[in-house]
Design a protein around this motif. Structure first.
Motif, PDB file in Angstrom:
ATOM      1  N   ASN A 190     -25.922   5.499 -25.777  1.00 33.27           N
ATOM      2  CA  ASN A 190     -25.046   6.672 -25.792  1.00 33.27           C
ATOM      3  C   ASN A 190     -25.777   7.902 -26.320  1.00 33.27           C
ATOM      4  N   ASN A 225     -27.839   9.303 -23.551  1.00 33.83           N
ATOM      5  CA  ASN A 225     -27.035  10.055 -22.591  1.00 33.83           C
ATOM      6  C   ASN A 225     -26.707  11.445 -23.112  1.00 33.83           C
ATOM      7  N   ARG A 226     -26.332  11.525 -24.391  1.00 30.46           N
ATOM      8  CA  ARG A 226     -25.987  12.833 -24.956  1.00 30.46           C
ATOM      9  C   ARG A 226     -27.213  13.751 -24.983  1.00 30.46           C
ATOM     10  N   LYS A 236     -29.182   9.732 -12.651  1.00 31.58           N
ATOM     11  CA  LYS A 236     -29.688   8.904 -13.742  1.00 31.58           C
ATOM     12  C   LYS A 236     -30.055   7.503 -13.240  1.00 31.58           C
ATOM     13  N   TYR A 238     -29.958  13.601 -23.143  1.00 35.15           N
ATOM     14  CA  TYR A 238     -30.369  13.948 -21.787  1.00 35.15           C
ATOM     15  C   TYR A 238     -29.412  14.989 -21.191  1.00 35.15           C
ATOM     16  N   ASP A 239     -28.111  14.779 -21.319  1.00 36.94           N
ATOM     17  CA  ASP A 239     -27.129  15.717 -20.752  1.00 36.94           C
ATOM     18  C   ASP A 239     -27.285  17.104 -21.352  1.00 36.94           C
ATOM     19  N   TYR A 240     -27.534  17.159 -22.654  1.00 40.38           N
ATOM     20  CA  TYR A 240     -27.712  18.451 -23.306  1.00 40.38           C
ATOM     21  C   TYR A 240     -28.947  19.160 -22.757  1.00 40.38           C
ATOM     22  N   VAL A 271     -30.432  18.711 -19.756  1.00 46.45           N
ATOM     23  CA  VAL A 271     -30.226  19.090 -18.354  1.00 46.45           C
ATOM     24  C   VAL A 271     -29.321  20.309 -18.262  1.00 46.45           C
ATOM     25  N   ALA A 272     -28.326  20.375 -19.149  1.00 42.40           N
ATOM     26  CA  ALA A 272     -27.414  21.523 -19.123  1.00 42.40           C
ATOM     27  C   ALA A 272     -28.164  22.828 -19.416  1.00 42.40           C
ATOM     28  N   GLU A 306     -35.218   9.589 -13.778  1.00 45.64           N
ATOM     29  CA  GLU A 306     -34.345  10.194 -12.772  1.00 45.64           C
ATOM     30  C   GLU A 306     -34.746   9.753 -11.367  1.00 45.64           C
ATOM     31  N   PHE A 311     -29.476   4.372 -18.326  1.00 41.00           N
ATOM     32  CA  PHE A 311     -28.444   5.179 -18.979  1.00 41.00           C
ATOM     33  C   PHE A 311     -27.101   4.451 -19.059  1.00 41.00           C
TER      34      PHE A 311
END
Length: 854
Positions: free
Chosen positions: A193, A196-197, A242, A199-201, A203-204, A231, A246
């Motif tokens: 988790n 994921n957080r 992903k 990576y998402d941050y 990419v954003a 990726e 992930f």
């Protein structure tokens, strides 16, 4: 290294050999990596005193005179004074000397250490920085160069990008560590988790990891391929998906098997964990002794009398089974236990070819010169002493020398010859794979082809070839002798089926694989690579050669069969190879040497990192690989060896009875040509003058798109052969040298070649498959020179010229058929190409793999 030595007196073999000669017996041991070199020197000379003066002897015996079973004296003979060991050999003296040799030094291969396991210790600690890697130290971005961290001056936006990628890298490492250390499910889910957080941050803010700006920013960091492998990136839509890491567990800690009941199951475990038969491991699995396991396994395993090691049936009952049968029959005389070997080998012998099934041609290397002489003398009705036949095996050159009377006999000049070519000249050209061409020369010295005389000569030559094919089998004794020799030399191979179904491949992530595992043909290929040699993966495009080689490299590392594999791949695929490798083995320690590493100014530093680093694999481009030179010492030794072989052939030709002046002359010409070509192809000026290839510690090569190295030099006098390349490349010669070094060091193992186009259009390419993979098969058949291979396995023919404007030219000669009867066509050449594809059985009809086989 030397364990000890004994010197026997000059009378040791007088009783059975009738000669007096001083003999040394050396006891040598192969030094294992963990053993320190012996401090005792034994390659120099030392002086000792005798009653007739000083004598120089080996320094070992000078330090250990008790190991000489007699007294050193100077003996005088017709050849002058010479040192000899005088004494009488008896059992008591010999036993006493043997007792002084080192004890308990033998190390059985079967007692190898435990299998290497895949654990969390292989993953770098969170925050650890590899050599050449980026890091955040006190708010500044630094790069590690050895033990020094150098601060980089970068814009704030670039620094933010790097910090974000470093955070993703560290969270990925933590995910690997929790999975490989068998942490509880809660810790594994929490780490996933967090990934994921993070990576998402990232990419954003900055877009996918594979976005161009991110790739450019993090290029050069050793973990860059790891981030790219997270990726599935579409370069057209610029969108990323992903990978399975992930959302689910992708790694499992390897757990060795603890107990099995059947000996066959223990054998599979041993093959999977150690790559061979390890009796101590099998005993621990079953709780039974090795002899009981051997009895239960029965025909599944055999003890090889050459070395005494146990081998699986598929390995022992394959290869040159005729030679193995001869060895087993000899061993049976001393040990009846090898009777089962003899019976099993007899059952797998290839069916003998009858004389009518074998095509014998002028130029076939296996036909002795005496038979060629008999053919000429019978054909021309001359005495055997009036014609001499010479053959230089080193360069596959035949010489036919008739004396004065034989030259001008009517049968030689008219019946079987033409106005321009005698029959003996046509036969010599046939033996050497050449076709006659008649020329007319005008007053200015310009030569033009005489079509009429050329056609007449070629027709006579074909008649001679046809007559020879009939004559060679006309006499029963000669036919039986030649057929027996042919079968033993060529019809001797039983191809091995490589079955890799038992491989578990610990550490591999199977989520990206079809059916969650490698395909059967890929596992078979991995097992083929583990069994040694230098195989060729001639799989079709899309058959999965990349992952096959990656899995093989990691298995070689796990089994300690290779210390530092190197992948040589096309220039534009270096980063992609690293990404694909890490999708399969994300915890692998890779060094991906892209174009930045091997650019001017960075190349030496990259080579130093390869030499000093402990990597599971090193990935370099074809171009970068060419910049790695072999040492001058090895290159000079290679040249000296090639020259020594020709010098030895020249010496033998001079020592043989009869007039061999033409053979000697041909050999001396070949030696000069070889010297010029080797020196020219060295191309030492374009190499780096820092670390050499040997110093990098690389002991296994994986070469992708190996067809780029097909233009290796070869020597031939075959003239006017359409399709034979007339050039050779430095790149191929450079690869040849490095492969030779690895094969000499590793007992034949050293390189794996992969290409979807192993043969494009020439016989020379097929010939080069063997030198790059090892010349053992050709050497065993006494068929190493290209002309010998061409004379044995190709059938030529004339094709008409079709290009306009070419007046007065004869038809071109071409390889119109690759021929040999009864399904052994080119088996000597094709064994590695066909058998080493890794197939236990052909893939289903219609598949890409099946198309490659066809």
């Amino acid at each position: 290294m030397l364990l000890g030595a004994l010197r026997l007196p000059n009378s040791a073999f007088k009783g059975n050999a009738g000669t007096e000669v001083t003999t040394d017996i050396l006891f040598l041991q192969k030094r294992y990596p963990e053993m320190s070199p012996s401090k005792e020197t034994w390659t120099g000379l030392a002086t000792i005193e005798t009653g007739e003066g000083p004598i120089e002897i080996n320094e070992y015996f000078a330090r250990n005179p008790e190991m000489m079973l007699g007294r050193m004296e100077i003996e005088h003979s017709q050849y002058g004074p010479a040192p000899e060991l005088i004494g009488n050999l008896n059992a008591a003296v010999l036993a006493e000397a043997i007792s002084r040799l080192p004890r308990d030094v033998y190390r059985n291969r079967e007692t190898a250490g435990p299998v290497i396991q895949i654990g969390a210790d292989q993953v770098p600690e969170v925050g650890a920085v590899k050599d050449g890697g980026l890091a955040d130290r006190d708010g500044k971005i630094v790069v590690r160069n050895g033990a020094v961290f150098q601060t980089l001056t970068l814009p704030a936006s670039v620094c933010a990008r790097i910090r974000g990628m470093l955070q993703v890298r560290d969270t990925v490492r933590e995910v690997f560590r929790t999975q490989l250390s068998d942490a509880d499910d809660r810790s594994i889910v929490e780490a996933r988790n967090h990934l994921n957080r993070t990576y998402d941050y990232f990419v954003a803010r900055f877009g996918p990891l594979n976005a161009r700006e991110n790739v450019k920013t993090f290029a050069g960091d050793p973990d860059h391929p790891l981030l790219l492998s997270l990726e599935e990136f579409n370069p057209e839509t610029k969108r990323a998906v992903k990978t399975p890491i992930f959302n689910r567990r992708t790694l499992e800690r390897y757990r060795p098997v603890e107990r099995v009941e059947a000996a066959s199951e223990a054998l599979l475990v041993s093959l999977n964990e150690t790559g061979g038969i390890n009796w101590p491991r099998m005993e621990s699995l079953t709780g039974r002794c090795a002899s009981d396991l051997q009895d239960e396994l029965g025909s599944l395993v055999y003890r090889n009398p050459e070395g005494g090691e146990w081998e699986t049936a598929d390995r022992y009952l394959s290869g040159n089974v005729r030679a193995k049968l001869a060895v087993a029959q000899t061993a049976e005389r001393f040990d009846p236990g090898y009777q089962r070997n003899v019976e099993a080998l007899r059952a797998v012998q290839p069916k003998d070819l009858e004389p009518g099934e074998i095509e014998a041609r002028l130029g076939s290397s296996w036909i002795p010169p005496s038979d060629i002489r008999d053919f000429i003398t019978e054909l021309l009705d001359i005495t055997p002493s009036s014609v001499k036949i010479g053959y230089a095996e080193a360069i596959a050159t035949w010489v036919v020398e008739p004396d004065y009377t034989a030259k001008f006999v009517v049968s030689n000049t008219t019946t079987y010859g033409t106005a321009r070519f005698r029959a003996t000249e046509l036969i010599e050209q046939s033996l050497n794979g050449r076709t006659p061409t008649a020329y007319d020369e005008d007053a200015d010295g310009k030569r033009t082809v005489n079509q009429q005389e050329t056609i007449a000569a070629r027709e006579k030559q074909q008649q001679l070839k046809d007559r020879f094919r009939e004559w060679i089998w006309e006499t029963r004794d000669r036919a039986n002798r030649l057929a027996k020799d042919y079968n033993f030399r060529f019809n001797n191979i039983r191809l091995r089926d490589y079955d890799g179904s038992h491989l578990t491949l610990p550490g591999m992530v199977r989520t990206s694989l079809r059916d969650s595992d490698l395909a059967p043909h890929q596992k078979n290929a991995v097992w083929r690579i583990l069994q040694g040699g230098s195989p060729l993966l001639a799989h079709a495009v899309g058959a999965g050669k990349t992952w096959t080689m990656a899995a093989a490299a990691m298995e070689l590392r796990r089994l300690d069969l290779a210390k530092k594999p190197m992948f040589v791949v096309p220039n534009h695929l270096v980063d992609q190879w690293g990404c694909e490798f890490l999708k399969l083995y994300p915890q692998a320690r890779l060094f991906v040497a892209g174009k930045d590493h091997f650019s001017t100014g960075n190349r030496q530093q990259a080579m130093a990192r390869i030499a000093t680093g402990n990597y599971d694999a090193v990935i370099v481009s074809h171009r970068s690989f060419e910049f790695l030179p072999v040492s001058d010492e090895y290159f000079n030794r290679f040249v000296e060896k090639q020259m020594a072989e020709l010098d030895n052939a020249i010496g033998l030709a001079k020592d043989e009875s009869g007039d061999n002046r033409r053979i000697v002359k041909e050999l001396e010409k070949a030696r000069k040509r070889l010297a010029v070509r080797l020196k020219k192809r060295a191309d030492r000026e374009s190499k780096d003058n820092t670390l050499t290839f040997e110093e990098l510690g690389v002991d296994q090569l994986f070469v992708d798109e190996a067809d780029l190295y097909k233009n290796l030099a070869y020597v031939t006098k075959m003239n006017r052969i359409a399709g034979l390349p007339n050039s050779d490349s430095n790149r191929a010669f450079d690869m040849f040298l490095k492969i030779r070094y690895l094969q000499e060091r590793n007992g034949g193992r050293g390189a794996v070649f992969a290409t979807g186009t192993p043969i494009s259009n020439t016989l020379a390419e097929m010939y080069h498959d063997a030198p790059l993979s090892g010349t053992g098969n050709l050497g065993g058949a006494q068929c190493q020179a290209f002309r010998c291979v061409g004379g044995q396995f190709r059938r030529g023919g004339d094709i008409p010229r079709t290009r306009p404007g070419w007046i007065g030219l004869p038809d071109a000669h071409t390889v119109c058929q690759i021929h040999q009867p009864s399904r052994i066509a080119l088996r000597v050449l094709q064994r590695r190409r066909c058998a080493n594809r890794g197939y236990a059985e052909p893939p289903p009809t219609g598949s890409r793999e099946r198309q490659a086989d066809n």
